[in-house]
Every structure is written in structure tokens, then in C-alpha cells.
Motif scaffolding. Structure first.
Motif, short mmCIF file in Angstrom:
data_model
loop_
_atom_site.label_atom_id
_atom_site.label_comp_id
_atom_site.label_asym_id
_atom_site.label_seq_id
_atom_site.Cartn_x
_atom_site.Cartn_y
_atom_site.Cartn_z
N ILE A 105 0.83 -1.20 0.00
CA ILE A 105 0.00 0.00 0.00
C ILE A 105 0.87 1.25 0.00
O ILE A 105 0.59 2.23 -0.72
N VAL A 106 1.95 1.22 0.79
CA VAL A 106 2.87 2.37 0.81
C VAL A 106 3.49 2.56 -0.56
O VAL A 106 3.51 3.68 -1.11
N PHE A 107 4.00 1.48 -1.14
CA PHE A 107 4.72 1.61 -2.40
C PHE A 107 3.80 2.04 -3.54
O PHE A 107 4.12 2.95 -4.32
N VAL A 108 2.64 1.40 -3.66
CA VAL A 108 1.72 1.74 -4.76
C VAL A 108 1.16 3.14 -4.56
O VAL A 108 1.01 3.91 -5.53
N GLY A 109 0.85 3.50 -3.32
CA GLY A 109 0.34 4.84 -3.07
C GLY A 109 1.35 5.91 -3.46
O GLY A 109 1.01 6.91 -4.11
N LEU A 110 2.60 5.70 -3.08
CA LEU A 110 3.64 6.65 -3.47
C LEU A 110 3.90 6.63 -4.97
O LEU A 110 4.11 7.67 -5.59
N SER A 111 3.86 5.44 -5.56
CA SER A 111 4.08 5.34 -7.01
C SER A 111 3.05 6.14 -7.78
O SER A 111 3.37 6.80 -8.78
N ALA A 112 1.79 6.08 -7.33
CA ALA A 112 0.72 6.74 -8.06
C ALA A 112 0.76 8.26 -7.90
O ALA A 112 0.38 9.00 -8.83
N PHE A 113 1.25 8.76 -6.75
CA PHE A 113 1.07 10.18 -6.46
C PHE A 113 2.34 10.96 -6.17
O PHE A 113 2.29 12.18 -6.05
N ILE A 114 3.49 10.28 -6.05
CA ILE A 114 4.68 11.04 -5.66
C ILE A 114 5.12 12.00 -6.76
O ILE A 114 5.68 13.06 -6.49
N SER A 115 4.83 11.66 -8.01
CA SER A 115 5.19 12.57 -9.10
C SER A 115 4.45 13.89 -8.95
O SER A 115 5.03 14.98 -9.05
N LEU A 116 3.15 13.80 -8.68
CA LEU A 116 2.36 15.01 -8.48
C LEU A 116 2.75 15.72 -7.19
O LEU A 116 2.83 16.96 -7.12
N TYR A 117 3.02 14.94 -6.14
CA TYR A 117 3.36 15.51 -4.84
C TYR A 117 4.69 16.25 -4.90
O TYR A 117 4.86 17.31 -4.28
N ALA A 118 5.66 15.67 -5.63
CA ALA A 118 6.97 16.32 -5.75
C ALA A 118 6.85 17.67 -6.44
O ALA A 118 7.54 18.64 -6.08
N ARG A 119 5.98 17.77 -7.42
CA ARG A 119 5.78 19.05 -8.08
C ARG A 119 5.25 20.09 -7.10
O ARG A 119 5.67 21.25 -7.12
N GLN A 120 4.32 19.66 -6.24
CA GLN A 120 3.76 20.58 -5.25
C GLN A 120 4.79 21.00 -4.21
O GLN A 120 4.90 22.18 -3.87
N ARG A 121 5.55 20.04 -3.70
CA ARG A 121 6.44 20.31 -2.57
C ARG A 121 7.74 20.99 -2.97
O ARG A 121 8.36 21.66 -2.15
N THR A 122 8.17 20.78 -4.21
CA THR A 122 9.42 21.39 -4.65
C THR A 122 9.20 22.62 -5.52
O THR A 122 10.14 23.37 -5.79
N GLY A 123 7.96 22.81 -5.99
CA GLY A 123 7.69 23.92 -6.88
C GLY A 123 8.23 23.70 -8.28
O GLY A 123 8.29 24.64 -9.08
N GLY A 124 8.61 22.47 -8.59
CA GLY A 124 9.14 22.16 -9.91
C GLY A 124 8.05 21.78 -10.89
O GLY A 124 6.87 21.69 -10.55
N GLY A 125 8.46 21.49 -12.11
CA GLY A 125 7.52 21.12 -13.15
C GLY A 125 7.48 19.62 -13.36
O GLY A 125 7.70 18.83 -12.43
N GLU A 126 7.24 19.24 -14.61
CA GLU A 126 7.11 17.82 -14.95
C GLU A 126 8.37 17.04 -14.63
O GLU A 126 8.32 15.91 -14.17
N PHE A 127 9.53 17.65 -14.86
CA PHE A 127 10.80 16.96 -14.59
C PHE A 127 10.94 16.63 -13.12
O PHE A 127 11.44 15.55 -12.76
N ALA A 128 10.52 17.53 -12.24
CA ALA A 128 10.62 17.29 -10.80
C ALA A 128 9.82 16.07 -10.40
O ALA A 128 10.25 15.25 -9.58
N GLY A 129 8.64 15.92 -10.99
CA GLY A 129 7.82 14.75 -10.69
C GLY A 129 8.40 13.46 -11.22
O GLY A 129 8.42 12.44 -10.53
N THR A 130 8.89 13.49 -12.46
CA THR A 130 9.50 12.30 -13.05
C THR A 130 10.74 11.89 -12.26
O THR A 130 10.98 10.70 -12.05
#
Length: 410
Positions: free
Chosen positions: A225-250
Motif C-alpha cells: 500500500i505504501v509503495f503503490v500509493g507513493l508510485s501513483a502520487f509522488i510525481s504530483l506531490y513532488a511538483r507541489q512540494r518542490t515547486g518544480g515542473g514535470e521533470f521534478a515529478g519524473t
């Protein structure tokens, strides 16, 4: 003087080929999560709708993998390796072609069935080729982790050429993986590759320890659950938390997957020195603060905690497989289907709940409960013991080699 390769050399070659084939297959497990941001941007899906696609890939896979595992306990089906690889690849390759949400769910579900069919039989073949070596099984698992790590990079590269309409290009790894699977099977002797008929006489000695297996499976569900949850949303979350764009999420998704490759290698070596159960317990315990760091820490430090989380989640990955096979020595296919399949992909069942919570509150709030799950997994592992090793083996399911360091409890 004979020019035929020795059995040991053939086995090593088979493991290498199986590992590469595993990488090609698990690209498609990672690709589904990597496609989520593109479904959001090009089709304006909500978080819940996008996570439903992850669910579609996971749901049938979750149900099907133990069924395929039970089948491989009765009959050898080495042909499943190339066929399932192609099935997984074709399903993902078709996911971007139709604007219909229902069609997208259907083809992604087909990909999930392909992945489900691959893992139990490939783990059985890898166990034969590895002769029970934890290091060799770690190499086999490493291939899958590399495939996960490569998925976001491959998806981003393909999407850059034409968006979701370019998704047919994603079938290329499946073509390579099918060829690698065929080559791996050819390096094994036909009797070894075909071994697996589960008559009473053919099964290895040893008693199935279902209570221990079920406790470990519960811990793997928490990890999943931890891994799949992070896999699905960490790309979007990283953009929010770092202020970066698509590259930050990837980049965040790539770090999450790449840390798995390092963790898997470390897991086998640590288990040889300290014992599998000890390593698995510590991995779950140390994952708790690492996940907390992802959820609560803003800025670039998110990437550091993502790497630590990935390592913590993946150090026990191949150890789960060998422990499961040793807890159920008479049902190796079933154990492989559960440890590599059901308990891993069942995490996808929770992703719509995370998505719905994110829609209702915020993504940070929705991810916060993930901090507690590794701790719950650790509690389930507290009473586990090293499996009793069978005294005799067969070609269908050789017992792991005895190792006093890995088999003792510190």
C-alpha cells in the motif's frame, strides 16, 4: 573435450536472462503509475479517476497471480513467460489510444493479467536455475526493480514524442522481454524447465507453515500500500512540494524506483550476514521515518527521503520471495504468486481511496496514513522465525542452500 557449458554456467546464464526479462515485464507495472500525470493533463481526470487506472492494473493482477501460482504447482507452464510478457506490453501500449475511460481501464486490466501470469512461473523457473541461492534470486528480483526504475523515464520519453497517442511505442520492451524469456528457457535443460508436476512424490519434503506465511503476507500488504500509493502520487506531490515542473515529478518517481535496485542487492548481502528475518524487520522499522520525511519535509530533501523509503521498501523484497517459498515448500508456485503478486499488487486497491481523500482534502493529508503502515508491518513480523529447511529437494522446487549466517536468528 566437451564444448557443452557446465550446468552451473548454464544456470548463471539463465538467471541473467531471466533477470533481464523480468526487467522488461516490470516496466509495465511501473508504466501504469508513470502514465497517471499524462492522463490527468491530457484527459483532465480527477485524482480518483486516475487512481482507478492503477486499480484496474492491480485488481485483476491481485486475484489472478495466486491462481496462476496454484496452476504452476500442478503443471509446468514455461511458455507463460514469453506469452505473458507480450500480453502485459500490448495492454499498456494500447492504453493511450482510446479516449474512452472504460476502454482504457480494460486494456490496462489486460496488462495486469499479463504481469500476473508471468511472476509465479518465472519465480519457479528462477528457483530451479538458482538452486536456492539467495544471491541468484536477488539478481532475478533486481531485474524487476530496474524495470520499475526505467518505467518513468521510458514513459516520459515516449510521451514527449506525441503524448498518449504515442503509447504503441511502449510495446518495444515486451518484444525484447519475450525473446529473452525464450533464450533463458533454452539455456535450461528441457527436464528442468518442464519440471513442476506436483504429484505427492514430486513435491519436496517439508511442512507448510501457513501461520508464518500469512503473517508475512500481511506485512507485505502494508508495504504494498505504501509503495503503490507513493508510485501513483509522488510525481504530483513532488511538483507541489518542490515547486518544480514535470521533470521534478519524473525525477521523484525515478528515485523511488531506482532505490529499489540498490535495496534489493543490499538485501541479499545483509541477509547472508545477519539473517533474513532480522533484515526484514529492520527494513520495515526504518521505513517509518523515511515515509514521514516524504510526507512532511518540503523542498529538495523530499528526494533524499524518497531514496531512503525506496531502499527500506526494497531491501526485504527478494527475501519475501525466498521466505515465502520456504514457509510453503510444497506450494512454491502459490507462495510466489502471493509474495510477488497478490500482496504486492493489492496495494493498488488502496490507491482510489488515497485519490478520493486527496480530492476531498489535500494530497499531503491523503498520504499521511502511509507513515503508519510500515510500523504495522513490523508488528506482524515480530514473531516470525526462519523457516525449517527441507532435507530433500527435487528439480521442481529445490530447497535453498543452507547458510548458517542467513539461517540463524541473531
Amino acid at each position: 573435450m566437451s564444448t557443452n557449458p557446465s550446468p552451473a554456467r548454464s544456470a548463471k546464464k539463465s538467471i541473467r536472462l531471466l533477470s533481464l526479462g523480468h526487467a522488461c515485464v516490470d516496466i509495465y507495472q511501473g508504466a501504469v503509475a508513470a502514465l497517471v500525470p499524462f492522463f490527468l493533463s491530457e484527459r483532465a481526470y480527477s485524482y480518483a479517476a486516475a487512481s482507478g487506472i492503477v486499480l484496474a492494473a492491480s485488481l485483476l493482477s491481485s486475484v489472478a497471480q495466486p491462481l496462476f501460482g496454484a496452476l504452476t504447482d500442478k503443471w509446468a507452464m514455461p511458455w507463460l513467460l514469453p506469452v505473458s510478457t507480450l500480453t502485459g506490453g500490448v495492454g499498456v501500449a494500447l492504453s493511450g489510444l482510446s479516449g474512452s475511460y472504460a476502454v482504457t481501464l480494460a486494456v490496462v486490466a489486460v496488462a495486469g493479467i499479463g504481469v500476473a501470469a508471468y511472476h509465479p512461473e518465472s519465480a519457479r523457473i528462477a528457483r530451479i536455475a538458482s538452486r536456492g541461492s539467495h544471491t541468484a534470486m536477488g539478481l532475478f528480483s533486481l531485474g524487476g526493480n530496474i524495470g520499475f526504475a526505467a518505467a518513468p523515464l521510458m514513459v516520459s520519453a515516449v510521451m514527449a514524442t506525441g503524448g498518449l497517442r504515442a503509447s504503441p511505442l511502449l510495446v518495444v520492451p515486451a518484444l525484447a522481454g519475450a525473446a529473452l524469456c525464450v533464450a533463458a528457457l533454452r539455456t535450461l535443460s528441457p527436464p528442468a524447465a518442464a519440471a513442476g508436476t506436483a504429484s505427492a512424490a514430486a513435491r519436496p519434503a517439508g511442512k507448510d507453515d501457513w501461520p508464518a506465511f500469512l503473517k508475512m503476507s500481511g506485512a507485505i500488504v502494508c508495504r504494498s500500500i505504501v509503495f503503490v500509493g507513493l508510485s501513483a502520487f509522488i510525481s504530483l506531490y513532488a511538483r507541489q512540494r518542490t515547486g518544480g515542473g514535470e521533470f521534478a515529478g519524473t525525477a521523484a518517481l525515478f528515485v523511488l524506483y531506482l532505490g529499489g535496485a540498490i535495496g534489493t542487492v543490499a538485501g541479499g548481502r545483509l541477509a547472508t550476514r545477519y539473517g533474513r528475518i532480522t533484515v526484514v524487520r529492520w527494513s520495515y522499522a526504518l521505513t517509518v521515518p523515511a515515509v514521514a520525511g516524504i510526507v512532511l519535509t518540503p523542498g529538495p530533501l523530499l528526494y533524499l527521503f524518497t531514496a531512503l523509503t525506496s531502499a527500506g521498501l526494497y531491501v526485504p523484497f527478494s527475501l519475501h520471495v525466498t521466505l515465502g517459498q520456504d514457509y510453503l515448500p510444497r506450494r512454491v508456485g502459490t507462495a510466489s504468486g502471493v509474495t510477488l503478486g497478490l500482496t504486492v499488487s493489492v496495494g493498488g486497491l488502496a490507491s482510489p481511496l488515497i485519490g478520493a481523500a486527496a480530492d476531498a482534502t489535500s494530497l499531503q493529508t491523503a498520504l499521511t496514513p502511509l507513515i503508519a503502515l510500515p510500523a504495522l508491518g513490523w508488528l506482524l513480523l515480530r514473531t516470525l522465525h526462519e523457516p525449517e529447511m527441507p532435507e530433500t529437494t527435487t528439480a521442481a522446487a529445490p530447497a535453498p542452500q543452507r547458510n548458517t549466517a542467513a539461517g540463524s536468528r541473531p
